[in-house]
Design a protein around this motif. Structure first.
Motif, short mmCIF file in Angstrom:
data_model
loop_
_atom_site.label_atom_id
_atom_site.label_comp_id
_atom_site.label_asym_id
_atom_site.label_seq_id
_atom_site.Cartn_x
_atom_site.Cartn_y
_atom_site.Cartn_z
N GLY A 88 0.79 -1.22 0.00
CA GLY A 88 0.00 0.00 0.00
C GLY A 88 0.82 1.27 0.00
O GLY A 88 0.29 2.35 -0.27
N GLN A 89 2.14 1.18 0.28
CA GLN A 89 3.00 2.34 0.27
C GLN A 89 3.68 2.48 -1.09
O GLN A 89 3.85 1.50 -1.82
CB GLN A 89 4.06 2.25 1.36
CG GLN A 89 3.50 2.27 2.78
CD GLN A 89 4.60 2.14 3.84
OE1 GLN A 89 5.67 1.60 3.58
NE2 GLN A 89 4.31 2.63 5.03
N SER A 90 4.09 3.70 -1.43
CA SER A 90 4.77 3.94 -2.70
C SER A 90 6.17 3.35 -2.66
O SER A 90 6.97 3.65 -1.77
CB SER A 90 4.87 5.46 -2.96
OG SER A 90 5.71 5.72 -4.07
N VAL A 91 6.48 2.52 -3.66
CA VAL A 91 7.78 1.86 -3.69
C VAL A 91 8.91 2.85 -3.96
O VAL A 91 10.04 2.64 -3.55
CB VAL A 91 7.78 0.72 -4.74
CG1 VAL A 91 7.78 1.29 -6.15
CG2 VAL A 91 8.94 -0.22 -4.54
N THR A 92 8.59 3.97 -4.62
CA THR A 92 9.61 4.95 -4.98
C THR A 92 9.68 6.12 -4.01
O THR A 92 10.52 7.01 -4.18
CB THR A 92 9.37 5.50 -6.39
OG1 THR A 92 8.07 6.09 -6.46
CG2 THR A 92 9.49 4.40 -7.43
N ARG A 93 8.83 6.15 -3.00
CA ARG A 93 8.89 7.24 -2.03
C ARG A 93 8.96 6.70 -0.61
O ARG A 93 8.53 7.34 0.34
CB ARG A 93 7.68 8.18 -2.18
CG ARG A 93 7.64 8.94 -3.49
CD ARG A 93 8.93 9.73 -3.74
NE ARG A 93 9.13 10.82 -2.82
CZ ARG A 93 8.75 12.08 -3.05
NH1 ARG A 93 8.15 12.40 -4.19
NH2 ARG A 93 8.99 13.02 -2.16
N SER A 94 9.52 5.50 -0.48
CA SER A 94 9.83 4.91 0.82
C SER A 94 11.35 4.87 0.95
O SER A 94 12.08 5.15 0.01
CB SER A 94 9.24 3.50 0.93
OG SER A 94 7.83 3.53 0.83
N ARG A 95 11.83 4.54 2.12
CA ARG A 95 13.28 4.50 2.33
C ARG A 95 13.89 3.30 1.59
O ARG A 95 13.25 2.28 1.41
CB ARG A 95 13.60 4.44 3.82
CG ARG A 95 13.18 5.71 4.55
CD ARG A 95 13.41 5.63 6.04
NE ARG A 95 12.89 6.83 6.70
CZ ARG A 95 13.60 7.94 6.90
NH1 ARG A 95 14.87 7.98 6.53
NH2 ARG A 95 13.07 8.99 7.48
N ALA A 96 15.15 3.49 1.17
CA ALA A 96 15.85 2.45 0.44
C ALA A 96 16.53 1.50 1.42
O ALA A 96 17.38 1.92 2.20
CB ALA A 96 16.87 3.06 -0.50
N ASP A 97 16.15 0.24 1.40
CA ASP A 97 16.67 -0.73 2.35
C ASP A 97 17.96 -1.38 1.86
O ASP A 97 18.80 -1.78 2.65
CB ASP A 97 15.61 -1.81 2.62
CG ASP A 97 15.99 -2.69 3.79
OD1 ASP A 97 15.92 -2.20 4.93
OD2 ASP A 97 16.36 -3.85 3.57
N ALA A 98 18.11 -1.52 0.55
CA ALA A 98 19.32 -2.10 -0.05
C ALA A 98 19.78 -1.15 -1.15
O ALA A 98 18.97 -0.68 -1.95
CB ALA A 98 19.03 -3.48 -0.62
N ILE A 99 21.09 -0.84 -1.19
CA ILE A 99 21.61 0.16 -2.13
C ILE A 99 22.85 -0.41 -2.81
O ILE A 99 23.87 -0.67 -2.17
CB ILE A 99 21.98 1.46 -1.40
CG1 ILE A 99 20.79 2.00 -0.59
CG2 ILE A 99 22.48 2.52 -2.39
CD1 ILE A 99 21.16 3.13 0.37
N GLN A 100 22.76 -0.62 -4.12
CA GLN A 100 23.88 -1.15 -4.90
C GLN A 100 24.01 -0.34 -6.19
O GLN A 100 23.05 -0.23 -6.96
CB GLN A 100 23.66 -2.62 -5.25
CG GLN A 100 23.59 -3.56 -4.06
CD GLN A 100 24.95 -3.86 -3.47
OE1 GLN A 100 25.97 -3.74 -4.14
NE2 GLN A 100 24.97 -4.25 -2.20
N LEU A 101 25.18 0.25 -6.43
CA LEU A 101 25.46 0.93 -7.70
C LEU A 101 26.18 -0.07 -8.60
O LEU A 101 27.30 -0.49 -8.31
CB LEU A 101 26.33 2.16 -7.46
CG LEU A 101 26.71 2.95 -8.71
CD1 LEU A 101 25.46 3.48 -9.43
CD2 LEU A 101 27.65 4.10 -8.37
N VAL A 102 25.53 -0.44 -9.69
CA VAL A 102 26.00 -1.53 -10.54
C VAL A 102 26.43 -1.00 -11.89
O VAL A 102 25.70 -0.25 -12.54
CB VAL A 102 24.90 -2.58 -10.73
CG1 VAL A 102 25.36 -3.69 -11.68
CG2 VAL A 102 24.49 -3.17 -9.40
N GLY A 103 27.63 -1.39 -12.32
CA GLY A 103 28.10 -1.08 -13.66
C GLY A 103 28.22 -2.36 -14.47
O GLY A 103 28.76 -3.36 -13.99
#
Length: 325
Positions: A88-103
């Motif tokens: 029910g919450q916005s997936v793009t306006r909630s806190r980020a639980d996992a953060i990976q910058l991938v190249g």
């Protein structure tokens, strides 16, 4: 594909006089060198045909580029985020639980991932110093891209976000995956029967529990992040086993258009999907930004090693390879 944005903004020092007692102690975060990363959590959405994931569970956003950057046109940069959104919450306006910058290097098949602790205390444009996880809550995927870009020195081409419920549906769509746990542990709420040490098959709910459990692990969030990477590797192994099937990628792109809030053209989705399947496990490197644990206003935070984060970005920006962590 053109280069991605490289930010040269100021490096923010650890906060002083922040209104709370600030203490630090060293934190050793395990760096996984040349391990088979595969793809990060949300990227698997591109390769799961006929997925039952709802558009509210995942999103793919293109980040506007800046001019005059010195990056290889062969490398695609994707910021993959596991959203802490509840149903029910916005997936793009909630806190980020996992953060990976991938190249992903589309020419050589090399790939790298730079992990950022979710509680990293950084400057968020327009909001002062905050935990980096809050950037998506404040301003969505694009602000999250700016915050990570300021820390690492590379702003991504795309941001892909998935909820943990999206993970459950993805795993159920491709069939059971084989995870490998270095220790036995259990969670009374997510999985009372627990996980044994070693290799074992799990379905969607098991993958969710393996990726979300924190308190039962010795190093808490850092061990949970490592388990998320193990889940990613298991998903990628399953995908690689199926990728030779005729039409697999095409069906995956169609599934994205149907089941994901994809704000990019189908041709771009197809290129990303191809890049993911062409990643060579032997050419994958991963590093985690280290730092110290402290306290700001009564909240536990991580003060990231900014020079290390920038070194990772500088090392990987041309060929998606980090020589050493």
């Amino acid at each position: 594909m053109e280069g991605v944005r490289l930010r040269h903004g100021p490096v923010h020092p650890a906060p002083q006089g922040s209104g709370g007692v600030v203490t630090t102690r060293p934190v050793l975060v395990r760096s996984l060198r040349t391990a088979a990363l595969g793809v990060v959590l949300a990227l698997t959405m591109l390769l799961v045909p006929n997925s039952s994931v709802n558009p509210t569970d995942s999103a793919l956003v293109r980040v506007p580029r800046a001019e005059g950057v010195d990056l290889s046109p062969d490398v695609i940069w994707i910021l993959a985020l596991g959203s802490d959104a509840r149903p029910g919450q916005s997936v793009t306006r909630s806190r980020a639980d996992a953060i990976q910058l991938v190249g992903i290097n589309t020419r050589t098949g090399a790939a790298t991932s730079i992990g950022v602790p979710r509680d990293s205390w950084v400057g968020i444009p327009g909001h002062g110093n905050e935990k980096i996880t809050a950037a998506m809550y404040f301003g969505g995927p694009k602000l999250m891209a700016k915050a990570v870009g300021d820390l690492v020195g590379i702003e991504p081409d795309y941001v892909m976000v998935s909820s943990f419920w999206g993970l459950r549906h993805m795993v159920d769509a491709i069939g059971p995956i084989t995870i490998s746990s270095p220790v036995a542990f259990s969670d009374p709420h997510l999985r009372p029967q627990g996980f044994r040490k070693g290799r074992q098959q799990v379905g969607g709910m098991g993958a969710l529990a393996f990726s979300r459990t924190r308190k039962a692990l010795l190093r808490g969030d850092f061990d949970r992040s490592a388990n998320q990477q193990r889940t990613i590797r298991a998903i990628h192994a399953k995908i690689r086993a199926k990728q030779a099937k005729p039409g697999f990628i095409e069906k995956g792109v169609l599934a994205v258009l149907t089941n994901m809030d994809a704000q990019v053209p189908p041709a771009e989705l197809y290129r990303i999907a191809q890049a993911i399947t062409q990643v060579r496990p032997g050419r994958i490197t991963t590093c985690v930004v280290l730092g110290g644990i402290g306290n700001v206003g009564g909240a536990s935070v991580v003060f990231p090693n900014r020079s290390q984060a920038r070194r990772y970005g500088h090392d990987a920006r041309k060929d998606a390879t980090i020589r050493s962590c």
